[in-house]
Design an enzyme around this catalytic site. Structure first.
Site, PDB file in Angstrom:
ATOM      1  NE  ARG A  29       8.985  -3.956  -6.759  1.00 33.47           N
ATOM      2  CZ  ARG A  29       7.677  -3.775  -7.508  1.00 33.47           C
ATOM      3  NH1 ARG A  29       7.176  -4.544  -6.305  1.00 33.47           N
ATOM      4  NH2 ARG A  29       7.177  -3.673  -8.191  1.00 33.47           N
TER       5      ARG A  29
ATOM      6  CE  LYS B 278      -5.038  -9.213 -23.963  1.00 33.01           C
ATOM      7  NZ  LYS B 278      -5.841  -9.356 -22.971  1.00 33.01           N
TER       8      LYS B 278
ATOM      9  N   GLY C  85       3.987  -1.728 -12.855  1.00 31.76           N
ATOM     10  CA  GLY C  85       2.297  -0.015 -13.913  1.00 31.76           C
ATOM     11  C   GLY C  85       4.001   1.076 -13.714  1.00 31.76           C
TER      12      GLY C  85
HETATM   13  C1  3PG Z   1       4.004  -3.238  -7.968  1.00 33.84           C
HETATM   14  O1  3PG Z   1       4.029  -3.813  -7.517  1.00 33.84           O
HETATM   15  O2  3PG Z   1       3.543  -2.652  -8.946  1.00 33.84           O
HETATM   16  C2  3PG Z   1       3.518  -2.180  -7.032  1.00 33.84           C
HETATM   17  O3  3PG Z   1       4.576  -2.390  -4.732  1.00 33.84           O
HETATM   18  C3  3PG Z   1       2.589  -1.685  -7.000  1.00 33.84           C
HETATM   19  O4  3PG Z   1       0.839  -2.583  -6.371  1.00 33.84           O
HETATM   20  P1  3PG Z   1      -0.110  -2.256  -6.538  1.00 33.84           P
HETATM   21  O5  3PG Z   1      -0.501  -2.533  -7.959  1.00 33.84           O
HETATM   22  O6  3PG Z   1      -0.784  -3.070  -5.896  1.00 33.84           O
HETATM   23  O7  3PG Z   1      -0.823  -0.608  -6.553  1.00 33.84           O
HETATM   24 MG    MG Z   2       1.441  -3.883  -9.808  1.00 33.08          MG
END
Ligand code: 3PG
Ligand code: MG
Length: 401
Positions: free
Chosen positions: A37, A199, A379
């Site tokens: 990242r 899942k 996510g």
């Molecule tokens: C991640 O690592 O998926 C992003 O940096 C978002 O982090 P978070 O899920 O704590 O919002």
């Molecule tokens: Mg996350």
């Protein structure tokens, strides 16, 4: 492809530019465990510095829940970021808003880079609080978002601040959106999606969206067990979600209506113990022993997936096909990933992967660099696969006040 300004569309020389990045990197004993990242935001920061911007870098780290947590300080990231920028000094600022941050931003010379403390040390960040967004906006003349992996969060630094300053996508955000657009919005067909993981329940929305958009959907990992079980296959002691049989039937029926072929395993690798080097065998799905655990797809299924990849022009991949962390249950993931990599190298396939375990699984298979694009998002990649509008992307489309 959505419309937003890029770095090509803003004049940055001599201007203070607030750059939202995602430095939420894995740490091991106080050191950065994986620099991906950090490395991916270098092009944007480098370009802005070269073009004479005063670069103010902001990020979240972990989930400190609105108050300072020393273990979640971004301080230890200043040096690795400086190294990634080829030794360009990165000045750490111990708060992300207020007098000290404003003075630090004002003191920057063109080309200088400052790194602000963790945005989530203030409750206003996650609350998308207007006053906190005002405070962030006071640090800069322009706003650049280079954090696609945080774009699924409607937080002050990803949304409200974009309403307060002229805004643009950074190079990483631009690359992510372009790659994802080519994979699902305007793809070359046939399109194949490979979805794995444990899942079905966490990926119902992903499956529902994909069956409307792709020509073939491969379901692997323990998710496949839930589909097999719904079809009356005895899955023995395998991980599966019996309560989701109805959802599995509905998805299969909707896929048929949409003309999407669902590719499920016809053979699987079973074991009685979940440990490295455990004795295992490939069996047809009708022959899973009552005490057997399915931990990977079998060779016949892999060959069917490889044939399907061969006949496709575009691939979207999320999630491992087996228990890839433990040998030999990484085999299906590695075999299929290598085939995808080879087809990509031959120019026959555009391959895009992302989300959670996927990067680790592709790294394990040694093909991370051989896909057309691998997203750094977890996510956010999943929400994009669900077909949702990501707040951080929508905010950029508006372009600013
Ligand atoms: C991640 O690592 O998926 C992003 O940096 C978002 O982090 P978070 O899920 O704590 O919002
Ligand atoms: Mg996350």
């Amino acid at each position: 492809m959505t419309a937003f300004r890029t770095l090509d569309g803003i004049e940055v020389a001599g201007k203070r530019v607030l750059v939202r990045v995602d430095l939420n990197v894995p740490m091991r004993e106080g050191a950065v465990g994986d620099t991906t990242r950090i490395d991916r935001v270098v092009p944007t920061l480098h370009e802005l510095s070269e073009r004479g911007a005063k670069v103010v870098v902001a990020s979240h780290f972990g989930r400190p829940k609105g108050k300072p947590v020393p273990a979640m300080s971004l301080g230890p990231l200043a040096e690795p970021l400086s190294q990634a920028l080829g030794g360009l000094p990165v000045r750490f600022v111990s708060d992300c808003v207020g007098g000290e941050a404003e003075a630090a931003a004002a003191a920057l010379a063109p080309g200088d880079v400052a790194l602000l403390e963790n945005l989530r040390f203030h409750a206003g960040e996650e609350a998308n609080d207007p006053a906190f967004a005002d405070a962030l906006a006071r640090l800069a003349d322009l706003y650049v978002n280079d954090a696609f992996s945080a774009a699924h969060r409607a937080h002050a630094s990803t949304t409200a601040v974009a309403e307060r300053l002229p805004s643009a996508a950074g190079r990483l955000m631009q690359a992510e959106l372009q790659a994802l657009g080519k994979a699902l919005q305007a793809p070359e067909r046939p399109v194949i999606a490979v979805v794995g993981g444990a899942k079905v329940s966490t990926k119902l929305a992903v499956l529902a969206n994909l069956i409307r958009r792709v020509d073939c959907l491969v379901i692997g990992g323990a998710m496949a067990n839930t589909f097999l079980h719904a079809r009356g296959v005895a899955v023995g002691a395998s991980l599966h979600e019996p309560d989701l049989a109805g959802d599995a039937h509905r998805i299969a029926a909707e896929a048929e209506d949409a003309g999407c072929e669902i590719l499920l395993p016809t053979d699987v690798v079973v074991t009685r113990e979940f440990r490295e080097g455990a004795e295992s065998e490939a069996v047809p799905i009708a022959a899973v022993p009552a005490d057997g655990m399915i931990l990977d797809l079998g060779p016949e299924t892999c060959a069917r997936i490889e044939a399907a990849l061969n006949g496709s022009r575009t691939l979207v991949w999320n999630g491992p096909l087996g228990a890839f962390e433990i040998e030999p249950f990484d085999r299906a993931t590695a075999t299929c990933a290598r085939t995808a990599a080879r087809l990509t190298g031959a120019g026959a396939l555009l391959s895009v992967a992302g989300g959670g375990d996927t990067v680790a699984a592709l790294q394990g298979a040694g093909v991370l660099g051989a896909f057309s694009y691998v997203s750094t998002a977890g996510g956010a990649f999943l929400e994009w696969l669900e077909g949702r509008t990501l707040p951080g992307v929508a905010a950029l489309e508006a372009g600013g006040p």
